[in-house]
Design a protein around this motif. Structure first.
Motif, mmCIF file in Angstrom:
data_model
loop_
_atom_site.group_PDB
_atom_site.id
_atom_site.type_symbol
_atom_site.label_atom_id
_atom_site.label_comp_id
_atom_site.label_asym_id
_atom_site.label_seq_id
_atom_site.Cartn_x
_atom_site.Cartn_y
_atom_site.Cartn_z
ATOM 1 N N ASP A 346 0.824 -1.198 0.000
ATOM 2 C CA ASP A 346 0.000 0.000 0.000
ATOM 3 C C ASP A 346 0.865 1.256 0.000
ATOM 4 O OD1 ASP A 346 -2.763 1.269 0.506
ATOM 5 O OD2 ASP A 346 -1.540 2.086 2.136
ATOM 6 N N GLN A 347 1.994 1.235 0.719
ATOM 7 C CA GLN A 347 2.896 2.386 0.722
ATOM 8 C C GLN A 347 3.504 2.602 -0.665
ATOM 9 O OE1 GLN A 347 3.518 4.495 3.293
ATOM 10 N NE2 GLN A 347 2.057 3.429 4.615
ATOM 11 N N ILE A 348 3.779 1.509 -1.347
ATOM 12 C CA ILE A 348 4.310 1.620 -2.716
ATOM 13 C C ILE A 348 3.247 2.194 -3.652
ATOM 14 C CG2 ILE A 348 5.157 0.300 -4.691
ATOM 15 C CD1 ILE A 348 6.428 -1.638 -2.685
ATOM 16 N N LYS A 349 2.015 1.680 -3.507
ATOM 17 C CA LYS A 349 0.920 2.162 -4.360
ATOM 18 C C LYS A 349 0.674 3.643 -4.154
ATOM 19 C CE LYS A 349 -3.943 1.251 -5.390
ATOM 20 N NZ LYS A 349 -5.140 0.435 -5.033
ATOM 21 N N ALA A 350 0.812 4.104 -2.914
ATOM 22 C CA ALA A 350 0.577 5.520 -2.626
ATOM 23 C C ALA A 350 1.727 6.407 -3.076
ATOM 24 C CB ALA A 350 0.353 5.701 -1.121
ATOM 25 N N GLY A 351 2.857 5.804 -3.445
ATOM 26 C CA GLY A 351 4.002 6.582 -3.885
ATOM 27 C C GLY A 351 4.940 6.985 -2.774
ATOM 28 N N THR A 352 4.654 6.567 -1.533
ATOM 29 C CA THR A 352 5.560 6.866 -0.423
ATOM 30 C C THR A 352 6.875 6.119 -0.581
ATOM 31 O OG1 THR A 352 3.632 7.144 1.010
ATOM 32 C CG2 THR A 352 5.758 6.873 2.090
ATOM 33 N N LEU A 353 6.773 4.875 -1.061
ATOM 34 C CA LEU A 353 7.960 4.066 -1.337
ATOM 35 C C LEU A 353 8.050 3.821 -2.832
ATOM 36 C CD1 LEU A 353 7.664 1.390 1.524
ATOM 37 C CD2 LEU A 353 9.005 3.505 1.514
ATOM 38 N N ASP A 354 9.282 3.776 -3.322
ATOM 39 C CA ASP A 354 9.527 3.499 -4.744
ATOM 40 C C ASP A 354 9.805 2.004 -4.892
ATOM 41 O OD1 ASP A 354 10.348 3.255 -7.339
ATOM 42 O OD2 ASP A 354 11.673 5.015 -7.296
ATOM 43 N N GLY A 355 8.852 1.305 -5.507
ATOM 44 C CA GLY A 355 8.975 -0.144 -5.640
ATOM 45 C C GLY A 355 10.184 -0.592 -6.416
ATOM 46 N N ASP A 356 10.649 0.231 -7.362
ATOM 47 C CA ASP A 356 11.831 -0.131 -8.154
ATOM 48 C C ASP A 356 13.111 -0.079 -7.326
ATOM 49 O OD1 ASP A 356 10.345 -0.537 -10.434
ATOM 50 O OD2 ASP A 356 10.491 1.562 -11.075
ATOM 51 N N ARG A 357 13.094 0.686 -6.256
ATOM 52 C CA ARG A 357 14.329 0.847 -5.459
ATOM 53 C C ARG A 357 14.149 0.331 -4.029
ATOM 54 N NH1 ARG A 357 16.732 6.707 -6.027
ATOM 55 N NH2 ARG A 357 14.572 7.464 -6.006
ATOM 56 N N LEU A 358 13.124 -0.488 -3.854
ATOM 57 C CA LEU A 358 12.890 -1.099 -2.542
ATOM 58 C C LEU A 358 13.249 -2.577 -2.617
ATOM 59 C CD1 LEU A 358 11.723 -1.022 0.368
ATOM 60 C CD2 LEU A 358 9.515 -1.634 -0.650
ATOM 61 N N ARG A 359 14.099 -3.030 -1.712
ATOM 62 C CA ARG A 359 14.444 -4.444 -1.600
ATOM 63 C C ARG A 359 13.896 -4.942 -0.259
ATOM 64 N NH1 ARG A 359 14.889 -2.994 -5.873
ATOM 65 N NH2 ARG A 359 16.746 -2.818 -7.205
ATOM 66 N N GLN A 360 12.939 -5.828 -0.314
ATOM 67 C CA GLN A 360 12.316 -6.295 0.919
ATOM 68 C C GLN A 360 12.472 -7.806 1.064
ATOM 69 O OE1 GLN A 360 8.074 -5.273 -0.728
ATOM 70 N NE2 GLN A 360 7.810 -6.792 0.898
ATOM 71 N N SER A 361 12.676 -8.236 2.275
ATOM 72 C CA SER A 361 12.827 -9.662 2.530
ATOM 73 C C SER A 361 12.366 -9.960 3.956
ATOM 74 C CB SER A 361 14.295 -10.097 2.347
ATOM 75 O OG SER A 361 15.121 -9.461 3.302
ATOM 76 N N GLY A 362 11.768 -11.138 4.109
ATOM 77 C CA GLY A 362 11.308 -11.549 5.430
ATOM 78 C C GLY A 362 10.171 -12.548 5.315
ATOM 79 N N PRO A 363 9.867 -13.222 6.399
ATOM 80 C CA PRO A 363 8.779 -14.224 6.366
ATOM 81 C C PRO A 363 7.412 -13.536 6.304
ATOM 82 C CG PRO A 363 9.552 -13.935 8.597
ATOM 83 C CD PRO A 363 10.464 -13.105 7.727
ATOM 84 N N LYS A 364 6.435 -14.306 5.859
ATOM 85 C CA LYS A 364 5.059 -13.786 5.844
ATOM 86 C C LYS A 364 4.529 -13.774 7.274
ATOM 87 C CE LYS A 364 3.558 -14.881 1.140
ATOM 88 N NZ LYS A 364 3.333 -13.449 0.825
ATOM 89 N N VAL A 365 4.038 -12.615 7.684
ATOM 90 C CA VAL A 365 3.511 -12.480 9.042
ATOM 91 C C VAL A 365 2.219 -11.671 9.003
ATOM 92 C CG1 VAL A 365 5.743 -12.680 10.222
ATOM 93 C CG2 VAL A 365 4.928 -10.422 9.455
ATOM 94 N N GLN A 366 1.392 -11.909 10.012
ATOM 95 C CA GLN A 366 0.197 -11.099 10.250
ATOM 96 C C GLN A 366 0.479 -10.218 11.459
ATOM 97 O OE1 GLN A 366 -2.877 -11.303 8.653
ATOM 98 N NE2 GLN A 366 -2.492 -13.034 7.296
ATOM 99 N N ILE A 367 0.070 -8.952 11.375
ATOM 100 C CA ILE A 367 0.300 -8.051 12.502
ATOM 101 C C ILE A 367 -1.036 -7.506 12.988
ATOM 102 C CG2 ILE A 367 2.650 -7.448 11.838
ATOM 103 C CD1 ILE A 367 1.621 -4.932 10.565
ATOM 104 N N SER A 368 -1.093 -7.209 14.268
ATOM 105 C CA SER A 368 -2.336 -6.788 14.913
ATOM 106 C C SER A 368 -2.765 -5.403 14.430
ATOM 107 C CB SER A 368 -2.152 -6.770 16.426
ATOM 108 O OG SER A 368 -1.208 -5.774 16.792
#
Length: 610
Positions: A346-368
């Motif tokens: 959602d942050q990428i869709k809103a333009g707050t984060l640039d998806g082309d320059r974001l590298r994300q890694s981690g397990p799938k989690v649910q947060i409260s």
């Protein structure tokens, strides 16, 4: 009625004798049949019931005695009274034979009318009585059948009703225990009937005392007294069941009100629903006030740190949009835990984060929900700072976002690379303060390391994190959505919005960029008229107008080829079903997002957006 007349049968081989006998017997309520042979008489007796038969003794082929013997051999005519008619002198032999054949009397020719009528009168009256008894029997059978059918319907209704039907005598002994009572309370009928209700542990002593009072208060009025109350009953398994009792005190044949009929409704689910509704209302009230308090705090602190109105508007609107989008994600998850991946996307869709320059890694989690709202603000601040001062302010800069589970919590790290040389800030802004205050949540922590090559933020959540089992860690780069903003100068716009303040605010935003709001419709009726009549280039359509659906308005705009977008707090699932591809600008409205969407639909053919 002819069908109910008493019938006599006259049998004589001489037609004139039959006519004379019929003339002497004729009267109201009597139907006379005649036969000139034994065979004809037997045929009539097969299809008709008779109260009396007059048989001529002397007939060719089969005489009267032989016919009588044939009648006594058949079940249908065995008990039919017979009077023999004869012109011969009667000796003892003939008399004995007649009585042996089943005769009840003899009449001698020439016939004395008085004797004939007196003897036939007895059988006429007996026939009338038999007819009346038969009618009464049929009526009683019909009543019994109707009663049985009514009882069967009542039983079927009672057995299948959601109500339990229970009947008690004046001593509160159980008389009736329906299948509905078995289903609700788990006690079998065989275990309940005949027992005092106090010994069944079905009702509390307080409720039993109330039932005794209902019977004692009954003064024997004509109509059955009615009572109602709420009570707690007990299931055979021991747990409590909330019930509504509807009682009628009934009068027994001896004239005393000695029984109490109860209809019992299980309201446990209703009680639970009421408790849940109260809880949800309280929770909603709590969440709304908390949200308003957060908005108030953000507004005050943003104003405190802003250099001007334009800076305040940009910062405050961005933070408000981050909260709004987080609320949308939580609403889709019915305010239970939601995926961290959805928040990042959602942050990428809103333009707050640039998806082309974001590298994300981690397990799938649910947060409260609480962590979701805090992280939404945190990622917004981190992304905004990176665009202004950090790695995303230069080409080639990247953000590495990684996370790992730690106990029941999560450790999330934001690391910037490829940006300008980093030095610790001289003055801490509200964004920095906001990250530190909210990111870690209760008992969490936020650490920042101002490395020269890029800042590193480490956020620890101690609770409210649930790993999604079976999913491998993800490493992906998402593509951001870039929208070109161009001037809307001279565009004629129809605004359909039922909130006056929202309509006013959006009108100012559109007029500031040179667009013209030619009409504002606040009701469905006005919206339908304006959508059909106004000559406009674009339209803004609210998700509903005063609780009324806007499907018809969307259809008119589509039919006229007017590009439009929805402006609503609803998600796509609550908007007109036939317009799933129409863009949605979520409330509270981000002006930049609104202008970008309007530009997009103004340059895209309607057929492609609908």
């Amino acid at each position: 009625m002819p069908g109910n007349d008493v019938r006599f049968l006259l049998v004589d081989d001489i037609r004139e004798n039959l006519v004379a006998l019929e003339a002497l017997l004729r009267r109201d309520g009597l139907e006379i049949h005649t036969a000139q042979s034994a065979a004809q008489a037997l045929e009539l007796m097969l299809v008709n019931d008779y109260a009396l038969a007059f048989l001529d003794v002397h007939m060719p082929e089969t005489d009267g005695y032989e016919l009588a013997e044939l009648m006594r051999g058949a079940e249908r005519t065995r008990r039919l009274p017979i009077i023999f008619v004869t012109a011969a002198d009667m000796d003892e032999t003939r008399r004995f034979r007649g009585y042996e054949a089943g005769a009840v009397d003899f009449i001698f020719k020439p016939i004395d009318p008085v004797i004939l009528k007196s003897k036939s009168e007895v059988f006429f009256q007996l026939g009338c009585q038999a007819r009346d008894l038969a009618r009464q029997r049929d009526e009683m059978r019909a009543m019994a059948l109707h009663r049985d059918q009514a009882m069967a319907r009542l039983k079927a209704h009672a057995d299948n009703s959601p109500l339990a039907t229970v009947e008690l005598d004046c001593d509160l002994n159980l008389r009736v225990w329906s299948q509905g009572a078995e289903r609700i309370f788990g006690h079998k009928t065989r275990d309940m009937l005949g027992r005092p209700v106090a010994g069944t542990r079905w009702l509390s002593e307080e409720t039993i005392h109330l039932l005794r009072g209902w019977i004692a208060d009954d003064e024997g009025q004509d109509s059955a007294p009615r009572y109602t109350t709420e009570a707690i009953a007990f299931h055979a398994g021991g747990h409590e069941i909330a019930c509504e009792l509807y009682a009628s005190s009934l009068c027994e044949p001896e004239g005393q009100h000695r029984s109490l009929t109860l209809q019992v409704l299980d309201i446990s689910e209703r009680r639970q629903a009421e408790a849940m509704r109260s809880l949800l209302i309280g929770e909603l009230n709590h969440r709304i006030k908390n949200t308003l308090a957060n908005v108030q705090a953000i507004a005050r602190q943003t104003l405190r740190q802003s250099t001007g109105l334009e800076d305040f508007d940009r910062s405050f609107s961005g933070r408000l949009q981050a909260l709004s989008r987080a609320h949308s994600i939580l609403s889709d998850a019915t305010w239970s835990s939601a995926p961290l991946d959805d928040l990042i996307a959602d942050q990428i869709k809103a333009g707050t984060l640039d998806g082309d320059r974001l590298r994300q890694s981690g397990p799938k989690v649910q947060i409260s929900p609480e962590n979701m709202l805090r992280l939404a603000l945190t990622l917004h601040e981190l992304g905004t700072n990176a665009q202004k001062y950090g790695a995303l302010s230069r080409s080639g800069g990247e953000v590495h976002l990684s996370w790992r589970c730690e106990g029941e919590g999560l450790v999330l790290q934001w690391q910037e690379r490829g940006g300008p040389h980093v030095t610790p800030p001289v003055r801490t802004g509200f964004g920095h303060t906001l990250i530190g205050a909210s990111a870690g949540g209760q008992d969490g922590s936020v650490d920042v390391d101002w490395q020269p090559e890029g800042v590193i933020w480490t956020i620890r959540l101690t609770q409210g994190v649930t790993p999604v089992s079976g999913d491998a860690p993800v490493q992906k780069a998402l593509t951001s959505v870039t929208v070109t903003e161009e001037s809307l100068v001279g565009r004629r716009i129809l605004m359909i919005e039922d909130e006056p303040l929202v309509a006013l605010d959006l009108t100012f935003e559109l007029e500031d960029v040179g667009a013209e709001v030619v009409a504002v419709a606040r009701t469905l009726r006005d919206a339908l008229r304006e959508a059909a009549d106004q000559m406009v280039d674009l339209a803004l359509l609210d998700g509903n107008l005063g609780g009324e659906k806007v499907d018809a308005v969307a259809e008119i705009l589509s039919r006229r080829g007017i590009p439009f977008c929805f402006v609503s707090g609803y998600g796509p699932e609550h908007l007109p079903a036939g317009f799933r591809t129409v863009p949605i600008v979520q409330k509270p409205v981000d002006p930049a997002r609104l202008l970008s969407v309007l530009h997009q639909i103004s340059v895209t053919p309607v057929a492609e957006t609908l």
